[in-house]
Design a protein around this motif. Structure first.
Motif, PDB file in Angstrom:
ATOM      1  N   GLY A 131      24.429 -18.178  42.621  1.00  0.00           N
ATOM      2  CA  GLY A 131      24.507 -17.160  43.667  1.00  0.00           C
ATOM      3  C   GLY A 131      23.544 -16.039  43.344  1.00  0.00           C
ATOM      4  O   GLY A 131      23.028 -15.953  42.235  1.00  0.00           O
ATOM      5  N   PRO A 132      23.319 -15.163  44.332  1.00  0.00           N
ATOM      6  CA  PRO A 132      22.339 -14.087  44.145  1.00  0.00           C
ATOM      7  C   PRO A 132      22.902 -12.945  43.309  1.00  0.00           C
ATOM      8  O   PRO A 132      24.111 -12.742  43.268  1.00  0.00           O
ATOM      9  N   GLU A 133      21.996 -12.205  42.671  1.00  0.00           N
ATOM     10  CA  GLU A 133      22.428 -11.035  41.900  1.00  0.00           C
ATOM     11  C   GLU A 133      22.469  -9.796  42.792  1.00  0.00           C
ATOM     12  O   GLU A 133      23.305  -8.928  42.606  1.00  0.00           O
ATOM     13  N   ILE A 134      21.558  -9.743  43.772  1.00  0.00           N
ATOM     14  CA  ILE A 134      21.700  -8.738  44.823  1.00  0.00           C
ATOM     15  C   ILE A 134      22.609  -9.399  45.858  1.00  0.00           C
ATOM     16  O   ILE A 134      22.225 -10.364  46.514  1.00  0.00           O
ATOM     17  N   GLU A 135      23.833  -8.905  45.947  1.00  0.00           N
ATOM     18  CA  GLU A 135      24.889  -9.625  46.668  1.00  0.00           C
ATOM     19  C   GLU A 135      25.447  -8.769  47.802  1.00  0.00           C
ATOM     20  O   GLU A 135      25.314  -7.539  47.793  1.00  0.00           O
ATOM     21  N   TRP A 136      26.046  -9.440  48.774  1.00  0.00           N
ATOM     22  CA  TRP A 136      26.761  -8.715  49.839  1.00  0.00           C
ATOM     23  C   TRP A 136      27.967  -8.034  49.207  1.00  0.00           C
ATOM     24  O   TRP A 136      28.739  -8.673  48.480  1.00  0.00           O
ATOM     25  N   TYR A 139      31.203  -9.853  49.625  1.00  0.00           N
ATOM     26  CA  TYR A 139      31.521 -10.986  48.747  1.00  0.00           C
ATOM     27  C   TYR A 139      31.925 -10.515  47.353  1.00  0.00           C
ATOM     28  O   TYR A 139      32.678 -11.172  46.654  1.00  0.00           O
ATOM     29  N   SER A 160      24.415   0.693  43.556  1.00  0.00           N
ATOM     30  CA  SER A 160      24.070   0.437  44.950  1.00  0.00           C
ATOM     31  C   SER A 160      22.545   0.438  45.084  1.00  0.00           C
ATOM     32  O   SER A 160      21.838   0.834  44.162  1.00  0.00           O
ATOM     33  N   LEU A 161      22.084  -0.022  46.248  1.00  0.00           N
ATOM     34  CA  LEU A 161      20.637  -0.188  46.440  1.00  0.00           C
ATOM     35  C   LEU A 161      20.179   0.653  47.612  1.00  0.00           C
ATOM     36  O   LEU A 161      20.941   0.874  48.564  1.00  0.00           O
ATOM     37  N   ARG A 179      24.426  -4.192  50.650  1.00  0.00           N
ATOM     38  CA  ARG A 179      24.035  -4.998  49.500  1.00  0.00           C
ATOM     39  C   ARG A 179      24.139  -4.170  48.223  1.00  0.00           C
ATOM     40  O   ARG A 179      23.809  -2.993  48.225  1.00  0.00           O
ATOM     41  N   LEU A 181      24.226  -4.560  43.574  1.00  0.00           N
ATOM     42  CA  LEU A 181      24.028  -5.458  42.431  1.00  0.00           C
ATOM     43  C   LEU A 181      25.409  -5.974  42.051  1.00  0.00           C
ATOM     44  O   LEU A 181      26.314  -5.164  41.802  1.00  0.00           O
ATOM     45  N   ARG A 191      31.135 -18.142  47.455  1.00  0.00           N
ATOM     46  CA  ARG A 191      30.059 -18.997  47.952  1.00  0.00           C
ATOM     47  C   ARG A 191      30.351 -20.473  47.686  1.00  0.00           C
ATOM     48  O   ARG A 191      30.131 -21.322  48.550  1.00  0.00           O
TER      49      ARG A 191
END
Lengths: 353, 772
Positions: A131-136, A139, A160-161, A179, A181, A191
């Motif tokens: 799965g991604p490291e920058i995540e919703w 999730y 946060s980003l 989004r 981290l 996922r």
């Protein structure tokens, strides 16, 4: 005459035993087998023998001749052997000079631990999910039953980003499309279940996670592996079994596990898991503060709300999950006492591994 | 949270020793993180500065103070001094070192301080999970102890002597936002006398980490620590219009909180206002204007329930975290609000005197309905993986205060007590049963792996393993860097890529998500060289974070928010081999790096080609692009002097950044073998002179182009020479050719024919002059 022949053979044996070089061997050959040699001299006396004695003596002559030839051959070999040996010793290497170096690379302890973990779980029937490291945000928290505006979120200080630096969310992305981290590898559970749709599901999800925290025991980035098993009839006993199998495979068969009740929004019942300290063997030492136990992971039965949130019937299926910090496991295995060493990438450290 | 064992034992009469109690609580989910012994040392008096009539603590000669100081006899300014007067800090009671600890005047002189301060105590430092606000009090822990041991629970039953006027005549409460304040209770006490609390209670507060302030505030804190419900005392005379209005703040409304800070409120903040202004941030902190002072005589005690989410938003917005907000954020007990109010009134009158006005104000428009849950013992057993009898389930739930409503042994409906807001579903009850009986009662069962489910070794795993082995053989150590670095460093390497920024980074050095994996590696190389390392070779395999749509997971509910392709980065500085008597100590150059990439490609069974490239961070004359399967698979070369400067590394550092996703997609995890050639090969060498700038790749391609029959097995370029005997602008190149036919022994004349056509081709295509 036969006695004469035997004496000849004995004489040849004596002389060849002392042969120093090829010339001496050759001299011996001429002396014994040459046209004017000793054997010929004996043969010349054959004519005087009675005809019925001749075959017997002839036989003896042949056997002595063969004997001498064999002696000559062996002497030749021995001489050559000695010559080679002397030759080889003429120039000697200093074997104590250092070997010609060729640098070998080293694995990072965390990635090595990660490989081991993947292999151990493969034996238990788990495959790797990604799965991604920058995540919703959804999730990372909501789908894992973290209530909005709940202090449970404080357990995981989130990076946060800046939205202005992110691309527009793609079609079908969760709402709201915030989004972050990821603070744990648990969103990969979501996922994996969304992707599999139907149990049985057995996955592990190794990877990087992030929390805004930095001190002697925390780095803002670290590594986790999450284990998820959803199937009919799965119970907390299976959780204990899998944990036990994993810990023993990773640290050794003498390692014990112990569970303490705890709280995580996405599991219920939840547990903190201690292992008997691999370094002191559970006797208690400075690192484990004398308790003999180290807290290494969090675990529990998958919260039924999480299952229904991804369309899995929690009445029919149950699951367990646990998450473990890989960095801590690597530190324990190698006796690393400062977490920050892991990410300084100081070659003086890396080359010790 | 800190819990005094003396206090706890008043509420639940367990005689378990502290050790065992700590163990039982920990293994039931209320972790005892630490313990401290509290008590006092017998100290007696010798005096230095006091007003006549003051009573102060004194340490006698021979006494040892908590700080380790041994008291002896001394001569000070020529006068015998036998002992020392003590401040609260010297006695280990608090941090107060402003002067001597002044005891109440009526304290009998010569009394042991221990008698005044209470019996020696043990304080547990507890770690209470955020879903258990009910456990944030002595009573809450007493309930746990009761459930675990069966020891009797003694819930305080306040006895109040109401008198005087009716409360309605003294104060008025209006709740405008009942959603944010579902219950608001108040009592009024008139005629209080402000003063310090008795030392014993002050000591009790200190033991729990709360600073004693004065009898009124201490009473609210004692009730809070005992029952877990936050309370607030207002000076009724300082409430304009003797009114309380619970409302949202107006946007921009100012208020000064008890900590002396002037705050600007948001319209999402709930405030307690009087007739005019806000007097408290609801559930978080009181305000200065209504603070209890020495002149206060009339008190309004507030005992309210504030909404968890709202309290949390306000606390966060104003950067506050208080005993009150900590509890309201986790959810308060609506029923407890009433008991806590009475207990607080009782304590307040005990400590500060006064008369409790008749009646209670209780704004409670819609009481929360009681939660009821069905629990099946069979489900408890199946989740825990062990048989738990129905009788045990019932006994455990009862011990927690749940009440059976209806049902049978198979399935029973339980009413959940008001303080356990976390119990709403059957699984919550399962957990309660599990933790009370102990997780060690759960058996250890390894799940069956199941044929076919067993995961195969993934191709990716094999490929990665092979790549790592090749890099290790080439002397590269593996590095793992943070995914965020400074934006400055990223832009020094990739000025064309705007990185994703971290909104709340810990430092500017970790403020941007890496767009190239080389930033971290260059930092590592720089640091290693500064530490005196001669040779550094590092690689890192990890993700970069590109603010664009993810190629592999573009859309739908499985979409990745940004593209996170994996990259393989290499960085090297120093020499080809470590310094040694046995080999020349030559510096690494481009071809060492290229050789490493070649080995890597060979390990992956991937064919690549190299071509000159212009890349901002690479030396324009010593860098190459790698192409695999027709796509750009990365770049390699010597670093550009400008980039070297940005990272403070020598310009001789070599780097490569490769597209790991592409390499993975092209790589073969397992190869097929072809057997060994059955016929001998013919080897021929060839030397020729060509233009100095003719690329080797072109020469090799021309040579290979000749081979129409597939006889040319291998071409090895083994010498390149420029200098004497070679004209200026030319170079001499030597190659070794290996010729082989798969089905027969090649004849000399066949080999000669191939070599001849190679020569012709080189002459015709490149104007080569053949030397041999």
């Amino acid at each position: 005459m036969i006695d004469e022949l035997n004496a000849l053979l004995a004489q040849a044996k004596d002389e060849l035993a002392d042969a120093r070089d090829e010339a001496q061997v050759e001299a011996a050959r001429i002396k014994f087998l040459g046209k004017k040699g000793s054997l010929s001299a004996v043969l010349r006396g054959m004519g005087k023998l009675a005809p019925d004695e001749r075959p017997r003596v002839g036989e003896a002559v042949n056997s002595v001749k063969a004997g001498i030839e064999d002696l000559l051959e062996r002497a030749k070999k021995a001489v050559a052997e000695r010559a080679l040996d002397a030759d080889l010793r003429r120039e000697k290497l200093d074997v104590t000079l250092p070997g010609r170096p060729q640098k070998l690379g080293h694995r990072h302890p965390v990635s090595l631990a990660m490989d081991d973990i993947i292999e151990i779980f493969a034996r238990l029937g788990f495959h790797v999910a990604d799965g991604p490291e920058i995540e919703w945000d959804v999730y990372n928290f909501e789908k894992l039953c973290f209530p909005v505006d709940h202090p449970a979120r404080d357990m995981q200080d989130t990076f946060s980003l800046d939205p202005a630096t992110l691309p527009p969310p793609p079609k079908g992305a969760p709402d709201p499309p915030t989004r972050i981290l990821r603070t744990h590898t648990s969103p990969v559970q979501i996922r994996a279940m969304l992707e599999a749709r139907k149990p049985p599901i057995r996955v592990i999800t190794p990877g990087k996670v992030y929390r805004c925290d930095s001190d002697v025991t925390h780095t803002p980035m670290f590594h986790q592996v999450e284990c998820l098993h959803v199937e009919e009839g799965v119970s907390m006993a299976h959780l204990r079994g899998t944990l036990d199998a994993f810990v023993k495979a990773f640290f050794g068969p003498h390692i014990q596990t112990r569970l303490r009740p705890s709280y995580f929004p996405f599991t219920e019942p939840s547990a903190e898991v201690d292992i008997s300290h691999p370094l002191c063997g559970g006797k208690g030492c400075k690192i484990c503060k004398g308790s003999g136990w180290m807290e290494v992971l969090g675990a529990g039965m998958v919260n039924p709300d999480e299952l229904s949130g991804v369309g899995i019937d929690p009445e029919k299926y149950t699951g367990y999950a646990f998450g473990v910090g890989i960095d801590r496991l690597a530190m324990l295995r190698h006796g690393i006492d400062d977490l920050r060493l892991l990410f300084d990438n100081d070659v003086r450290f890396l080359q010790q591994l | 949270m800190k819990v005094s064992l003396n206090w706890l034992r008043e509420l639940c009469a367990t005689d378990l020793p502290a050790d065992e109690l700590a163990r039982r609580l920990t293994f039931a989910g209320v972790e005892v993180e630490g313990r401290e012994g509290r008590g006092t040392h017998q100290v007696v008096c010798g005096a230095q500065n006091f007003r006549v009539g003051d009573v102060v603590p004194m340490a006698r000669p021979g006494a040892v103070l908590p700080g380790g100081q041994r008291i002896g006899r001394a001569k000070l300014r020529g006068v015998e001094s036998a002992g020392m007067l003590c401040s609260a800090r010297e006695l280990g009671l608090s941090e107060d070192h402003e002067g001597l600890l002044i005891l109440p005047r009526d304290t009998p002189v010569g009394t042991g301080l221990e008698e005044l301060l209470g019996l020696p105590d043990t304080v547990f430092e507890l770690n209470v999970a955020p879903n258990r606000p009910d456990a944030l009090s002595h009573l809450g822990i007493a309930r746990e102890v009761h459930a675990l041991t069966g020891a009797a629970l003694r819930i305080p039953q306040p006895r109040l002597a109401e008198g005087g006027k009716r409360i309605d005549a003294l104060a008025r409460v209006d709740v405008e936002d009942a959603k944010r304040a579902p219950r608001y209770l108040a009592r009024v006490i008139e005629g209080v006398r402000i003063g310090p609390s008795p030392l014993r209670l002050q000591e009790r507060l200190r033991g729990c980490g709360v600073r004693p302030i004065g009898n009124v505030v201490d009473a609210t804190n004692l009730a809070l620590l005992e029952l877990g419900h936050p309370l607030h005392a207002f000076d009724l005379d300082r409430l304009a219009g003797s009114r309380i209005v619970v409302r949202r703040a107006r946007r921009g409304e100012p208020m000064t909180t008890l900590d002396g800070k002037q705050r600007t409120l948001s319209d999402d903040d709930l405030v307690i206002a009087d007739g005019g202004k806000p007097v408290a941030l609801a559930g978080v902190m009181g305000g200065q204007t209504s603070e209890v002072s020495d002149a206060t005589t009339r008190i309004l005690i507030e005992s309210a329930v504030f909404d968890a989410g709202g309290t949390r938003r306000t606390a966060r917005r104003h950067g506050l975290h208080t005993e009150a907000s900590h509890r309201f954020e986790r959810g308060a007990d609506e029923k407890m609000a009433a008991l806590a109010l009475d207990r607080c009134a009782e304590l307040l009158v005990q400590l500060a005197g006064g008369k409790i006005a008749k009646g209670v104000i209780d704004r409670y428009p819609s009481p929360r309905p009681q939660t009821r849950i069905w629990v099946r013992p069979a489900r408890v057993s199946s989740v825990l993986g062990t048989q738990v009898a129905a009788a045990e389930v019932e006994q455990r739930l009862q011990s927690l205060g749940l009440q059976s409503v209806e049902g049978d042994a198979k399935r029973r409906l339980w009413a959940v007590p008001s303080w356990r807001g976390d119990l709403t579903r059957e699984i919550d009850a399962v957990e309660e049963v599990a933790r009370l009986r102990g997780y060690d009662t759960i058996p250890v069962v390894v799940p069956k792996a199941g044929v076919g489910e067993t995961a195969a070794i993934a191709p990716e795993q094999r490929i990665t393993r092979a790549a790592r082995a090749a890099l290790a053989a080439r002397g590269f150590d593996e590095a793992l860097n943070y995914s965020f670095v400074s934006e400055r460093e990223l832009l020094a390497l990739r000025p064309d890529l705007k990185p994703v920024r971290v909104a709340n980074p810990l430092t500017v050095e970790q403020a941007a998500m890496r767009t190239t994996i080389l930033a971290g590696l260059l930092q590592n190389v720089g640091r290693a060289l500064k530490h005196g390392a001669q040779d550094v070779r590092l690689y890192e395999l990890g993700r970069v974070y590109l603010p664009r749509r993810s190629e592999m997971h573009p859309s739908g509910d499985l979409a990745w928010p940004v593209d996170e392709p994996r990259r393989l980065g290499l960085a090297a500085a120093g020499h080809r081999v470590p310094r040694s008597w046995a080999a020349p100590h030559d510096p690494l150059d481009f071809y060492d790096l290229k050789g490493t990439v070649d080995d890597l490609l060979a390990a992956l069974d991937v064919a690549g080609t190299y071509s000159p490239v212009e890349e901002a961070f690479l030396h324009p004359a010593a860098s190459a692009a790698l192409t695999v399967g027709g796509r750009r698979a990365g770049v390699l070369g010597q670093i550009h002097p400008r980039a070297a400067e940005a990272f403070d590394v020598p310009a001789t550092v070599l780097v490569a950044e490769l597209d790991w996703e592409l390499l993975l997609s092209q790589a073969r995890a397992l190869r097929e073998t072809r057997g060994i050639p059955r016929f001998p090969a013919v080897a021929r060498d060839l030397a020729f002179v060509v233009a100095a700038d003719a690329p080797a790749a072109t020469l090799l391609a021309e040579i290979r182009a000749v081979d129409g029959k597939g006889l040319l097995e291998d071409v090895t370029l083994f010498d390149v020479y420029r200098g004497a005997q070679v004209p200026v602008g030319k170079k001499s190149v030597a190659v070794g050719l290996t010729l082989r036919a798969p089905d027969r022994t090649l004849t000399d004349s066949e080999a000669d024919a191939v070599i001849a056509s190679v020569k012709d081709r080189l002459k015709a295509a490149l104007g080569a002059e053949i030397r041999s």
